[in-house]
Design a protein around this motif. Structure first.
Motif, PDB file in Angstrom:
ATOM      1  N   GLN A   1       0.820  -1.208   0.000  1.00 38.45           N
ATOM      2  CA  GLN A   1       0.000   0.000   0.000  1.00 38.45           C
ATOM      3  C   GLN A   1       0.853   1.256   0.000  1.00 38.45           C
ATOM      4  O   GLN A   1       1.609   1.512   0.932  1.00 38.45           O
ATOM      5  N   THR A   2       0.763   2.051  -1.048  1.00 34.45           N
ATOM      6  CA  THR A   2       1.378   3.374  -1.063  1.00 34.45           C
ATOM      7  C   THR A   2       0.577   4.295  -0.148  1.00 34.45           C
ATOM      8  O   THR A   2      -0.650   4.232  -0.104  1.00 34.45           O
ATOM      9  N   LEU A   3       1.285   5.166   0.569  1.00 33.27           N
ATOM     10  CA  LEU A   3       0.649   6.072   1.521  1.00 33.27           C
ATOM     11  C   LEU A   3       0.650   7.509   1.003  1.00 33.27           C
ATOM     12  O   LEU A   3       1.544   7.904   0.245  1.00 33.27           O
ATOM     13  N   ASN A   4      -0.329   8.272   1.414  1.00 33.02           N
ATOM     14  CA  ASN A   4      -0.371   9.694   1.074  1.00 33.02           C
ATOM     15  C   ASN A   4       0.536  10.444   2.049  1.00 33.02           C
ATOM     16  O   ASN A   4       0.351  10.359   3.262  1.00 33.02           O
ATOM     17  N   PRO A   5       1.538  11.183   1.559  1.00 29.17           N
ATOM     18  CA  PRO A   5       2.484  11.834   2.462  1.00 29.17           C
ATOM     19  C   PRO A   5       1.883  12.951   3.312  1.00 29.17           C
ATOM     20  O   PRO A   5       2.491  13.365   4.297  1.00 29.17           O
ATOM     21  N   TYR A   6       0.708  13.450   2.966  1.00 27.12           N
ATOM     22  CA  TYR A   6       0.046  14.463   3.788  1.00 27.12           C
ATOM     23  C   TYR A   6      -0.721  13.837   4.949  1.00 27.12           C
ATOM     24  O   TYR A   6      -0.915  14.486   5.973  1.00 27.12           O
ATOM     25  N   ASP A   7      -1.143  12.605   4.781  1.00 26.56           N
ATOM     26  CA  ASP A   7      -1.840  11.872   5.833  1.00 26.56           C
ATOM     27  C   ASP A   7      -1.846  10.398   5.442  1.00 26.56           C
ATOM     28  O   ASP A   7      -2.616   9.995   4.560  1.00 26.56           O
ATOM     29  N   PRO A   8      -1.003   9.583   6.092  1.00 27.91           N
ATOM     30  CA  PRO A   8      -0.891   8.172   5.700  1.00 27.91           C
ATOM     31  C   PRO A   8      -2.189   7.384   5.856  1.00 27.91           C
ATOM     32  O   PRO A   8      -2.309   6.290   5.304  1.00 27.91           O
ATOM     33  N   ALA A   9      -3.162   7.911   6.585  1.00 29.76           N
ATOM     34  CA  ALA A   9      -4.442   7.216   6.729  1.00 29.76           C
ATOM     35  C   ALA A   9      -5.354   7.471   5.524  1.00 29.76           C
ATOM     36  O   ALA A   9      -6.426   6.859   5.433  1.00 29.76           O
ATOM     37  N   ARG A  10      -4.912   8.326   4.605  1.00 30.15           N
ATOM     38  CA  ARG A  10      -5.747   8.685   3.461  1.00 30.15           C
ATOM     39  C   ARG A  10      -5.109   8.223   2.151  1.00 30.15           C
ATOM     40  O   ARG A  10      -3.909   8.029   2.063  1.00 30.15           O
ATOM     41  N   THR A  11      -5.949   8.068   1.148  1.00 30.40           N
ATOM     42  CA  THR A  11      -5.523   7.482  -0.119  1.00 30.40           C
ATOM     43  C   THR A  11      -4.533   8.370  -0.866  1.00 30.40           C
ATOM     44  O   THR A  11      -4.621   9.603  -0.801  1.00 30.40           O
TER      45      THR A  11
ATOM     46  N   THR B   1      -0.737  32.094  -8.102  1.00 33.77           N
ATOM     47  CA  THR B   1      -1.263  31.641  -6.811  1.00 33.77           C
ATOM     48  C   THR B   1      -0.222  31.017  -5.891  1.00 33.77           C
ATOM     49  O   THR B   1      -0.330  31.130  -4.667  1.00 33.77           O
ATOM     50  N   GLN B   2       0.768  30.326  -6.465  1.00 33.69           N
ATOM     51  CA  GLN B   2       1.816  29.666  -5.649  1.00 33.69           C
ATOM     52  C   GLN B   2       1.182  28.865  -4.513  1.00 33.69           C
ATOM     53  O   GLN B   2       1.555  28.994  -3.350  1.00 33.69           O
ATOM     54  N   ALA B   3       0.200  28.048  -4.837  1.00 25.74           N
ATOM     55  CA  ALA B   3      -0.612  27.376  -3.814  1.00 25.74           C
ATOM     56  C   ALA B   3       0.016  26.114  -3.262  1.00 25.74           C
ATOM     57  O   ALA B   3      -0.399  25.636  -2.209  1.00 25.74           O
ATOM     58  N   ARG B   4       0.997  25.554  -3.951  1.00 26.83           N
ATOM     59  CA  ARG B   4       1.545  24.283  -3.493  1.00 26.83           C
ATOM     60  C   ARG B   4       2.320  24.451  -2.186  1.00 26.83           C
ATOM     61  O   ARG B   4       3.106  25.389  -2.037  1.00 26.83           O
ATOM     62  N   ARG B   5       2.097  23.532  -1.270  1.00 25.18           N
ATOM     63  CA  ARG B   5       2.862  23.454  -0.025  1.00 25.18           C
ATOM     64  C   ARG B   5       3.310  22.009   0.155  1.00 25.18           C
ATOM     65  O   ARG B   5       2.506  21.095   0.003  1.00 25.18           O
ATOM     66  N   PRO B   6       4.587  21.775   0.466  1.00 20.10           N
ATOM     67  CA  PRO B   6       5.073  20.395   0.606  1.00 20.10           C
ATOM     68  C   PRO B   6       4.422  19.704   1.794  1.00 20.10           C
ATOM     69  O   PRO B   6       3.886  20.366   2.700  1.00 20.10           O
ATOM     70  N   PRO B   7       4.476  18.388   1.845  1.00 18.08           N
ATOM     71  CA  PRO B   7       3.897  17.662   2.964  1.00 18.08           C
ATOM     72  C   PRO B   7       4.531  18.065   4.284  1.00 18.08           C
ATOM     73  O   PRO B   7       5.724  18.397   4.321  1.00 18.08           O
ATOM     74  N   PRO B   8       3.800  18.017   5.376  1.00 20.87           N
ATOM     75  CA  PRO B   8       4.347  18.437   6.656  1.00 20.87           C
ATOM     76  C   PRO B   8       5.467  17.557   7.159  1.00 20.87           C
ATOM     77  O   PRO B   8       6.266  17.977   7.992  1.00 20.87           O
ATOM     78  N   VAL B   9       5.580  16.320   6.656  1.00 22.96           N
ATOM     79  CA  VAL B   9       6.640  15.421   7.120  1.00 22.96           C
ATOM     80  C   VAL B   9       8.008  15.886   6.691  1.00 22.96           C
ATOM     81  O   VAL B   9       9.020  15.417   7.172  1.00 22.96           O
ATOM     82  N   ARG B  10       8.071  16.826   5.768  1.00 24.02           N
ATOM     83  CA  ARG B  10       9.365  17.337   5.329  1.00 24.02           C
ATOM     84  C   ARG B  10       9.974  18.225   6.383  1.00 24.02           C
ATOM     85  O   ARG B  10      11.128  18.550   6.333  1.00 24.02           O
TER      86      ARG B  10
END
Length: 473
Positions: A128-138, A464-473
């Motif tokens: 299972q690949t995990l979502n880096p923003y929240d591993p409990a989500r797809t 917009t520069q809306a992208r923000r990296p995952p918090p785990v970084r």
């Protein structure tokens, strides 16, 4: 859970399950280390490749794209030893331009076509690949590992494939750029197929610029893929065509007829409409559009017929010593006898496809003609022509849903179907967050309008520069 613990969990899914080169013990190319060194920590944090082209760029590939130096499994144990020693033409083009292929990314097994209950990001080969923003989500699918890997900064670009939503959805929910080109712009030769009518490979990147750079190299005609006959005449330098001012005066249709998005995603989208207006776009509301259910029903029939035909042809091209399953029927039998394949879900879509006759069947021909007409000439083309538009926009999808198939937090809204069925370009660019999870804005255009769609998305990204990296970084 701490950030460190979350990062470890995500990397475990990406590096051993997510990167199939690890899962299958393939050796990476000898120049991999140099490419990774050039992809420095600072570059990763910036989410931007420092070079002007792709020379030296580390690139990851979805594990349904063949390379001469790594197995290609499509996530299935039936293909675990599939190493025919050949590069797909798109890979050969990337290597010739100096890009470094550093590994394979996990995917939804068989690109999410095996079962109506398949789990995005899961495969028997990769887990299972995990979502880096929240591993409990797809991470969404089927290019799950490609989206998650770019979000984490493991590479500036990963290549995904899409039949319907498999680049744009994982790009959106992992907070990166994803581009599905016009079908026929990029060769599909030596890619494990679903549908020759809708399949295409495309770049997933932290920025539109890097996606455009890679597409410039990947695009081109391939004598082995008849769909690409016009590609050489149609391709251009997509990075050079990017224009931060391209939204000025651009008439863009807002696909209000697409429903089902979460209130939070809809609110983020509405906020970004003002950003588009501020950048000079002229927005036209489109309250009515093509009948998505009718198109979807016809599309599904097309995919069933073409899956059987195209997968049988692909399997016949592999080495029998490496791939004993030579037909879809034999893959179905393999799965039925292999508990690791069916531990989470079955193979009802495979079984439906196996019942279909050949591509000369009148039901197939009718379904393909209807789906293409309704999505293309009477869909996207009509909307753009009657309203004087250069593009259509909508939220790509809502926030990532949970990995628990038993709860009611599931997929909400999608912009992928019209462009997927018509074979037209579709770009998603990060536009903000839905309850802390990234969501993207989709730009869709007419056939061969790839350069314009990328440029409009680039202008939106710069504004917009809306992208923000995952918090785990």
């Amino acid at each position: 859970m701490s950030n460190k613990e979350t990062l470890v969990g995500v990397l475990a899914a990406l590096v051993c399950a997510g990167l199939s080169a690890c899962a299958t013990s393939a050796l990476p190319p000898p120049d991999t280390a140099n490419a990774v060194i050039r992809w420095s920590a600072d570059a990763q944090r910036a989410g931007r490749w420092s070079g002007s082209g792709v020379a030296g760029m580390p690139i990851l590939l979805k594990d349904n794209i063949e390379t001469a130096d790594m197995p290609t499994t499509a996530g299935s144990l039936a293909l675990a030893a599939n190493a025919p020693g050949r590069d797909a033409p798109l890979v050969a083009r990337l290597r010739a331009a100096g890009a470094v292929i550093v590994g394979k990314t996990n995917l939804s097994e068989w690109a999410n076509i095996r079962s109506s209950d398949s789990i995005s990001g899961w495969s028997a080969v990769g887990g299972q690949t995990l979502n880096p923003y929240d591993p409990a989500r797809t991470p969404c699918g089927s290019s799950s590992g490609s989206g998650a890997a770019v979000a984490l900064g493991l590479a500036p670009v990963a290549i995904g494939t899409e039949t319907d939503g498999s680049i744009t959805c994982p790009a959106s929910v992992n907070g990166v750029v994803g581009f599905k080109p016009t079908v026929g712009l990029v060769s599909r030769t030596h890619i494990v197929p679903i549908s020759h009518s809708q399949d295409t490979a495309g770049p997933m990147a932290a920025t539109v610029t890097d996606a455009a750079r890679v597409l410039t190299v990947m695009a081109g005609s391939d004598p082995a893929d008849p769909a690409t006959v016009e590609a050489d005449a149609r391709k251009t330098d997509y990075a050079a065509a990017l224009d931060a001012g391209s939204l000025r005066g651009a008439r863009i249709g807002v696909m209000r007829f697409l429903k089902g998005y979460s209130p939070e995603t809809q609110a983020v989208f509405d906020q970004n409409l003002q950003a588009l207006r501020d950048a000079g776009a002229v927005l036209v509301d489109l309250p009515e559009g093509p009948d998505g259910r009718t198109i979807g029903a016809a599309e599904f029939q097309v995919l069933l017929y073409e899956l059987k035909h195209d997968l049988n042809a692909y399997l016949a091209s592999t080495d029998p010593a490496q791939v004993p399953t030579r037909t879809l029927a034999e893959v179905i039998a393999f799965n039925a006898a292999e508990p690791r394949e069916t531990v989470l879900f079955g193979q009802d879509t495979f079984e439906q496809a196996q019942t279909k006759p050949g591509l000369d069947d009148p039901d197939y021909l009718e379904a393909r003609a209807a789906s293409l007409r309704l999505a293309g000439p009477e869909g996207i083309d009509r909307l753009m022509r009657e309203n004087g538009l250069v593009a259509l926009i909508a939220p790509t999808t809502s926030r990532a849903w949970t990995n628990d198939p038993k709860d009611d937090d599931d997929m909400q809204g999608s912009a992928s179907r019209l462009a997927a069925v018509a074979g037209y370009p579709h770009l998603t660019v990060p536009m903000g967050f839905d309850r802390g999870m990234p969501v993207g804005l989709s730009f869709i255009g007419g056939q061969w309008d790839d350069a314009r769609i990328l440029s409009l998305g680039y202008a939106f990204e710069q504004a917009t520069q809306a992208r923000r990296p995952p918090p785990v970084r």
